[in-house]
Design a protein around this motif. Structure first.
Motif, PDB file in Angstrom:
ATOM      1  N   ALA A   1       0.845  -1.193   0.000  1.00 41.69           N
ATOM      2  CA  ALA A   1       0.000   0.000   0.000  1.00 41.69           C
ATOM      3  C   ALA A   1       0.881   1.244   0.000  1.00 41.69           C
ATOM      4  N   TRP A   2       0.415   2.277  -0.651  1.00 43.18           N
ATOM      5  CA  TRP A   2       1.085   3.573  -0.628  1.00 43.18           C
ATOM      6  C   TRP A   2       0.437   4.375   0.484  1.00 43.18           C
ATOM      7  N   THR A   3       1.174   4.567   1.554  1.00 42.76           N
ATOM      8  CA  THR A   3       0.719   5.408   2.654  1.00 42.76           C
ATOM      9  C   THR A   3       1.720   6.547   2.730  1.00 42.76           C
ATOM     10  N   ALA A   4       1.463   7.557   1.899  1.00 40.22           N
ATOM     11  CA  ALA A   4       2.418   8.649   1.687  1.00 40.22           C
ATOM     12  C   ALA A   4       3.048   9.070   3.000  1.00 40.22           C
ATOM     13  N   PRO A   5       4.330   9.196   3.030  1.00 34.98           N
ATOM     14  CA  PRO A   5       5.261   9.199   1.917  1.00 34.98           C
ATOM     15  C   PRO A   5       5.999   7.881   1.710  1.00 34.98           C
ATOM     16  N   LYS A   6       5.440   6.747   2.137  1.00 32.56           N
ATOM     17  CA  LYS A   6       6.173   5.484   2.022  1.00 32.56           C
ATOM     18  C   LYS A   6       5.279   4.355   1.547  1.00 32.56           C
ATOM     19  N   LEU A   7       5.925   3.316   1.051  1.00 30.74           N
ATOM     20  CA  LEU A   7       5.248   2.059   0.763  1.00 30.74           C
ATOM     21  C   LEU A   7       5.162   1.270   2.054  1.00 30.74           C
ATOM     22  N   THR A   8       4.093   0.540   2.252  1.00 27.90           N
ATOM     23  CA  THR A   8       3.977  -0.346   3.401  1.00 27.90           C
ATOM     24  C   THR A   8       3.512  -1.704   2.924  1.00 27.90           C
TER      25      THR A   8
END
Length: 88
Positions: free
Chosen positions: A68-75
């Protein structure tokens, strides 16, 4: 994979590389993907060249993973189970 278990595509609102790079360096993205693929035990920043000496196909995970993109990183989803196919 997208949340329903299908291939991630632009119509799923996939994040483009400029958005990824705004929150993560290239080395951080490679480290994240290497850990998700089972090539490294952690998401420590790395380069493809640094991964090559230890690379074997046997170390690549065959488990479907959901990112998932949980700005500002991928998780990475914590459970590796693919969600049921929900046809909306």
């Amino acid at each position: 994979m997208e949340e329903r278990g299908g291939k991630l595509a632009k119509f799923h609102a996939a994040v483009d590389t400029s958005a990824l790079r705004s929150g993560m360096s290239a080395r951080e993205i490679v480290g994240f993907l290497a850990a998700a693929a089972g090539l490294r035990p952690t998401e420590a920043p790395t380069t493809p060249a640094e991964l090559l000496p230890a690379f074997t196909w046997e170390s690549v995970s065959t488990t479907d993973r959901c990112v998932a993109w949980t700005a500002p990183k991928l998780t990475l989803r914590q459970d590796d189970a693919r969600p049921p196919d929900r046809r909306d």
